[in-house]
Design an enzyme around this catalytic site. Structure first.
Site, PDB file in Angstrom:
ATOM      1  N   ASP A 208       0.815  -1.218   0.000  1.00 29.63           N
ATOM      2  CA  ASP A 208       0.000   0.000   0.000  1.00 29.63           C
ATOM      3  C   ASP A 208       0.845   1.263   0.000  1.00 29.63           C
ATOM      4  O   ASP A 208       0.311   2.372  -0.013  1.00 29.63           O
ATOM      5  CB  ASP A 208      -0.922  -0.018   1.237  1.00 29.63           C
ATOM      6  N   SER A 232      -7.035   5.265   0.111  1.00 31.63           N
ATOM      7  CA  SER A 232      -7.277   3.945  -0.475  1.00 31.63           C
ATOM      8  C   SER A 232      -8.719   3.540  -0.235  1.00 31.63           C
ATOM      9  O   SER A 232      -9.251   3.715   0.866  1.00 31.63           O
ATOM     10  CB  SER A 232      -6.342   2.903   0.150  1.00 31.63           C
ATOM     11  N   GLN A 282      -5.633  -1.979  -6.672  1.00 25.50           N
ATOM     12  CA  GLN A 282      -6.197  -1.056  -5.681  1.00 25.50           C
ATOM     13  C   GLN A 282      -6.873   0.109  -6.388  1.00 25.50           C
ATOM     14  O   GLN A 282      -6.432   0.555  -7.437  1.00 25.50           O
ATOM     15  CB  GLN A 282      -5.109  -0.515  -4.751  1.00 25.50           C
TER      16      GLN A 282
END
Length: 289
Positions: A208, A232, A282
């Site tokens: 991430d 996110s 993502q």
């Protein structure tokens, strides 16, 4: 208390069991507005793995970031044992902070087996070896002459050595017409031990860190003042082969689309030999400040 960033990461992923399927994770007091999403995802995966018999590695996870977490406040992870089959184990994890659900994750674990065939596409491009590239801190120091105090503190706490394959861009003119692609070499800054679960969850943490860079590249420099608030929204990973997160891995990232305030990014993680280890996708939310 240890000052080694890699050891601190291992400690961060070492959850406290407070009931059979309920765990509590620390959330360090940071200067960030919200808890780092990779921390929550990594801790949630630890919680899921702790409720399995340990002989089935995780092969995929799918997660949603529902609310921003508060730094410095513990997070409770509640695990639901969805399925224990002959070959697959499924767990659903809910992360709760101060009575509010902030994150949920579904993880699937697979009993290792021999397949009837094997193939993979090769990496999209050849890249320099990681040791030949400067660290992020070295690039920033080279451009600014010194690291700003806040970045200096962040660099000392950073559990991963990150090296961008392409040089950092610093001005809007350099960014103009840039392709939405980025690649970094990464590895933990110190040994992480021999528990495969720790390496899997550490890499989940790292996944991430830079993925949404690919969305931002055509719009603004990656370092310096931001024009956008970024969050996110969801995160998915597929684990293809065993790996160690304290050995170099290449994170090749691209953004096929950004529209409607959301940007999609996908990444492929390779080892030094070019073997595909993990695939990541993502979506992030982008709002002008």
């Amino acid at each position: 208390m240890t000052t080694n960033p890699a050891e601190r990461l291992v400690d961060l992923l070492d959850l406290e069991r407070i009931e059979l399927d309920i765990f509590r994770g620390r959330s360090p007091q940071e200067s960030l507005q919200r808890v780092f999403g990779g921390q929550v995802a990594g801790q949630a995966l630890v919680a899921a793995a702790r409720t399995t018999d340990g002989d089935r590695p995780v092969h995929s996870l799918h997660a949603y970031f529902l609310r921003p977490g508060r730094p410095g406040v513990p997070i409770v992870y509640q695990v639901e044992r969805v399925r224990d089959g002959r070959s697959f184990t499924t767990r659903r994890v809910t992360a709760v902070q101060q009575g509010r659900t902030i994150f949920n994750l579904t993880a699937s674990f697979h009993q290792p087996e021999e397949g009837p065939f094997e193939h993979q596409l090769p990496p999209a491009r050849k890249v320099p070896a990681p040791e030949s590239l400067p660290t992020v801190a070295e690039e920033i120091r080279g451009h600014l002459g010194a690291l700003p105090e806040q970045l200096e503190r962040m660099a000392r706490r950073q559990p991963f050595d990150i090296r961008y394959v392409d040089r950092l861009r610093w001005t809007p003119e350099e960014v103009k017409d840039a392709e939405p692609r980025s690649a970094v070499w990464m590895r933990a800054v110190g040994p992480l031990g021999d528990d495969p679960v720790v390496h899997t969850c550490a890499l989940t943490y790292a996944s991430d860190m830079t993925l949404l860079d690919a969305v931002r590249l055509p719009v603004e420099p990656l370092w310096g003042p931001r024009s956008f608030d970024i969050a996110s929204l969801d995160h998915a990973m597929w684990f293809h082969r065993p790996f160690r997160a304290d050995e170099w891995f290449l994170y090749d990232q691209e953004s096929p689309i950004a529209t409607g305030g959301r940007g999609l990014a996908r990444g492929r993680i390779y080892d030094l030999e070019g073997r595909l280890l993990v695939s990541v996708v993502q979506e992030g939310l982008f709002r002008a400040l």
